[in-house]
Design a protein around this motif. Structure first.
Motif, PDB file in Angstrom:
ATOM      1  N   PRO A  11      27.453  38.615  48.283  1.00  0.00           N
ATOM      2  CA  PRO A  11      27.769  39.138  46.951  1.00  0.00           C
ATOM      3  C   PRO A  11      28.419  38.064  46.084  1.00  0.00           C
ATOM      4  O   PRO A  11      29.269  37.304  46.547  1.00  0.00           O
ATOM      5  CB  PRO A  11      28.746  40.279  47.236  1.00  0.00           C
ATOM      6  N   HIS A  12      28.015  37.993  44.826  1.00  0.00           N
ATOM      7  CA  HIS A  12      28.639  37.077  43.887  1.00  0.00           C
ATOM      8  C   HIS A  12      28.544  37.663  42.484  1.00  0.00           C
ATOM      9  O   HIS A  12      27.673  38.489  42.199  1.00  0.00           O
ATOM     10  CB  HIS A  12      28.014  35.684  43.948  1.00  0.00           C
ATOM     11  N   SER A  13      29.442  37.259  41.618  1.00  0.00           N
ATOM     12  CA  SER A  13      29.515  37.836  40.280  1.00  0.00           C
ATOM     13  C   SER A  13      29.941  36.784  39.269  1.00  0.00           C
ATOM     14  O   SER A  13      30.552  35.767  39.616  1.00  0.00           O
ATOM     15  CB  SER A  13      30.512  38.999  40.252  1.00  0.00           C
ATOM     16  N   VAL A  14      29.607  37.052  38.003  1.00  0.00           N
ATOM     17  CA  VAL A  14      30.119  36.253  36.887  1.00  0.00           C
ATOM     18  C   VAL A  14      30.828  37.212  35.934  1.00  0.00           C
ATOM     19  O   VAL A  14      30.548  38.416  35.908  1.00  0.00           O
ATOM     20  CB  VAL A  14      29.006  35.492  36.146  1.00  0.00           C
ATOM     21  N   GLY A  15      31.759  36.687  35.146  1.00  0.00           N
ATOM     22  CA  GLY A  15      32.467  37.551  34.216  1.00  0.00           C
ATOM     23  C   GLY A  15      33.380  36.760  33.302  1.00  0.00           C
ATOM     24  O   GLY A  15      33.424  35.526  33.331  1.00  0.00           O
ATOM     25  N   VAL A  16      34.116  37.495  32.486  1.00  0.00           N
ATOM     26  CA  VAL A  16      35.113  36.924  31.585  1.00  0.00           C
ATOM     27  C   VAL A  16      36.429  37.635  31.852  1.00  0.00           C
ATOM     28  O   VAL A  16      36.480  38.861  31.940  1.00  0.00           O
ATOM     29  CB  VAL A  16      34.712  37.096  30.114  1.00  0.00           C
ATOM     30  N   TYR A  34      39.652  41.595  34.024  1.00  0.00           N
ATOM     31  CA  TYR A  34      38.268  41.415  33.599  1.00  0.00           C
ATOM     32  C   TYR A  34      38.030  42.103  32.259  1.00  0.00           C
ATOM     33  O   TYR A  34      38.336  43.284  32.072  1.00  0.00           O
ATOM     34  CB  TYR A  34      37.304  41.998  34.634  1.00  0.00           C
ATOM     35  N   LEU A  35      37.456  41.371  31.324  1.00  0.00           N
ATOM     36  CA  LEU A  35      36.929  41.955  30.094  1.00  0.00           C
ATOM     37  C   LEU A  35      35.489  42.412  30.289  1.00  0.00           C
ATOM     38  O   LEU A  35      35.018  43.320  29.614  1.00  0.00           O
ATOM     39  CB  LEU A  35      36.974  40.921  28.965  1.00  0.00           C
ATOM     40  N   TRP A  36      34.816  41.750  31.204  1.00  0.00           N
ATOM     41  CA  TRP A  36      33.416  42.050  31.517  1.00  0.00           C
ATOM     42  C   TRP A  36      33.085  41.369  32.840  1.00  0.00           C
ATOM     43  O   TRP A  36      33.572  40.278  33.133  1.00  0.00           O
ATOM     44  CB  TRP A  36      32.496  41.519  30.410  1.00  0.00           C
ATOM     45  N   TYR A  44      43.722  44.906  21.180  1.00  0.00           N
ATOM     46  CA  TYR A  44      44.907  44.130  20.833  1.00  0.00           C
ATOM     47  C   TYR A  44      45.931  44.150  21.959  1.00  0.00           C
ATOM     48  O   TYR A  44      46.687  43.194  22.153  1.00  0.00           O
ATOM     49  CB  TYR A  44      45.541  44.659  19.542  1.00  0.00           C
ATOM     50  N   SER A  45      45.956  45.240  22.744  1.00  0.00           N
ATOM     51  CA  SER A  45      46.954  45.376  23.805  1.00  0.00           C
ATOM     52  C   SER A  45      46.766  44.351  24.916  1.00  0.00           C
ATOM     53  O   SER A  45      47.682  44.104  25.704  1.00  0.00           O
ATOM     54  CB  SER A  45      46.908  46.785  24.405  1.00  0.00           C
ATOM     55  N   GLN A  46      45.589  43.735  25.000  1.00  0.00           N
ATOM     56  CA  GLN A  46      45.364  42.700  26.008  1.00  0.00           C
ATOM     57  C   GLN A  46      45.680  41.307  25.476  1.00  0.00           C
ATOM     58  O   GLN A  46      45.510  40.328  26.189  1.00  0.00           O
ATOM     59  CB  GLN A  46      43.920  42.773  26.508  1.00  0.00           C
ATOM     60  N   GLY A  47      46.131  41.241  24.226  1.00  0.00           N
ATOM     61  CA  GLY A  47      46.626  39.995  23.669  1.00  0.00           C
ATOM     62  C   GLY A  47      48.137  40.076  23.553  1.00  0.00           C
ATOM     63  O   GLY A  47      48.863  40.096  24.529  1.00  0.00           O
ATOM     64  N   ALA A  92      39.035  33.114  30.370  1.00  0.00           N
ATOM     65  CA  ALA A  92      38.421  32.344  31.456  1.00  0.00           C
ATOM     66  C   ALA A  92      37.021  32.869  31.755  1.00  0.00           C
ATOM     67  O   ALA A  92      36.811  34.087  31.861  1.00  0.00           O
ATOM     68  CB  ALA A  92      39.263  32.410  32.724  1.00  0.00           C
ATOM     69  N   PHE A  93      36.075  31.948  31.888  1.00  0.00           N
ATOM     70  CA  PHE A  93      34.755  32.273  32.432  1.00  0.00           C
ATOM     71  C   PHE A  93      34.864  32.152  33.943  1.00  0.00           C
ATOM     72  O   PHE A  93      35.280  31.106  34.458  1.00  0.00           O
ATOM     73  CB  PHE A  93      33.702  31.343  31.840  1.00  0.00           C
ATOM     74  N   THR A  94      34.507  33.241  34.639  1.00  0.00           N
ATOM     75  CA  THR A  94      34.871  33.380  36.043  1.00  0.00           C
ATOM     76  C   THR A  94      33.659  33.665  36.910  1.00  0.00           C
ATOM     77  O   THR A  94      32.846  34.539  36.605  1.00  0.00           O
ATOM     78  CB  THR A  94      35.891  34.528  36.211  1.00  0.00           C
ATOM     79  N   PHE A  95      33.546  32.905  37.996  1.00  0.00           N
ATOM     80  CA  PHE A  95      32.557  33.181  39.042  1.00  0.00           C
ATOM     81  C   PHE A  95      33.322  33.520  40.315  1.00  0.00           C
ATOM     82  O   PHE A  95      34.285  32.836  40.680  1.00  0.00           O
ATOM     83  CB  PHE A  95      31.655  31.968  39.297  1.00  0.00           C
TER      84      PHE A  95
END
Length: 257
Positions: A107-112, A123-125, A145-148, A156-159
């Protein structure tokens, strides 16, 4: 005796302010990382992050690229510089990306992800169970706004997984913008030019200190869903005004207060 001075209209000329840009990154100087960005990876695999001259993500003349080599199992992040989001409402992140998938052996994933301290990430996505090549031009994400609400917000672009299961993941044309100003916390006395509307959310208090001036663009407003403390005085009033010639701001809108 403290008082609030409102609705002072000033006839001066200044263009209306619209959406503001926090990040506009095109990775235009390969092989160099853009200033302030940082690569993070399991031990020995940081070199998997590169800035390439390829254009799989429809970017030119460069793009961010996560390669399959050197490989490792774990979390890979490419992290933005710190962004001050204390006065940011209605953030939008957009970017182009393309995944060339190699294997489904694990299993592997990409996200932000977003963080305020480089330790706790949300995770935002996320796109999991990657099983084929895939691209988006662009991908657009709305960020509450609450996440800022921090002087140090990071994107971060995340794998996650074994990057050997990829041929590569390419990212380009990264833009982070916002379309309204967040009213929260204590603002020091000076002149502010809110981006479009100034919004005080439910459960929040905006405190304005003596001598503060807020210049609204034409047809823009202060929307109060929370609490406003305008700590003005006769000697140092708090002024709500507009710099537009022959045009007015729309005043204060009380919304479910």
């Amino acid at each position: 005796m403290k008082k609030l001075l409102v609705l002072l209209i000033v006839l001066t000329g200044l263009a209306a302010l619209h959406a503001a840009t926090l990040i506009n990154e095109t990775f235009s100087s390969p092989p160099n990382f853009p200033a302030g960005w940082a690569a993070q990876a399991p031990i020995g695999a940081t070199g998997a992050w590169t800035v390439s001259t390829t254009d799989y993500a429809n970017g030119s003349p460069g793009e961010l690229k996560l390669n399959y080599n050197p490989s490792a199992i774990g979390t890979f992040r490419f992290i933005s510089p710190p962004i001050d989001t204390r006065k940011v409402h209605d953030m939008t992140l957009s970017f182009n990306h393309y995944i060339d998938n190699y294997s489904n052996s694990s299993p592997h994933s990409v996200g932000v992800q977003i963080s305020n301290d480089l330790v706790n990430w949300t995770y935002l996505w996320v796109f999991e169970n990657i099983d084929s090549d895939w691209g988006e031009y662009p991908r657009t994400l709305s960020i509450p706004y609450s996440q800022g609400m921090s002087q140090t917000t990071y994107i971060a672009f995340t794998f996650a997984g074994n990057n050997y299961d990829l041929e590569f993941w390419c990212i380009d044309n990264v833009q982070l913008t916002y379309t309204n100003t967040l009213g929260s916390g204590t603002w020091s006395p000076c002149t502010y030019y809110p981006v479009v509307d100034l919004i005080i959310p439910h459960g929040h208090t905006l405190t304005l200190q003596p001598g503060t001036t807020i210049n609204f663009g034409s047809d823009k407003q202060l929307t109060m869903r929370g609490r406003l403390l305008a700590m003005g005085s006769a000697a140092q009033p708090i002024t709500f005004t507009t710099p537009q010639i022959r045009q007015n701001w729309r005043g204060i809108n009380f919304e479910n207060v």
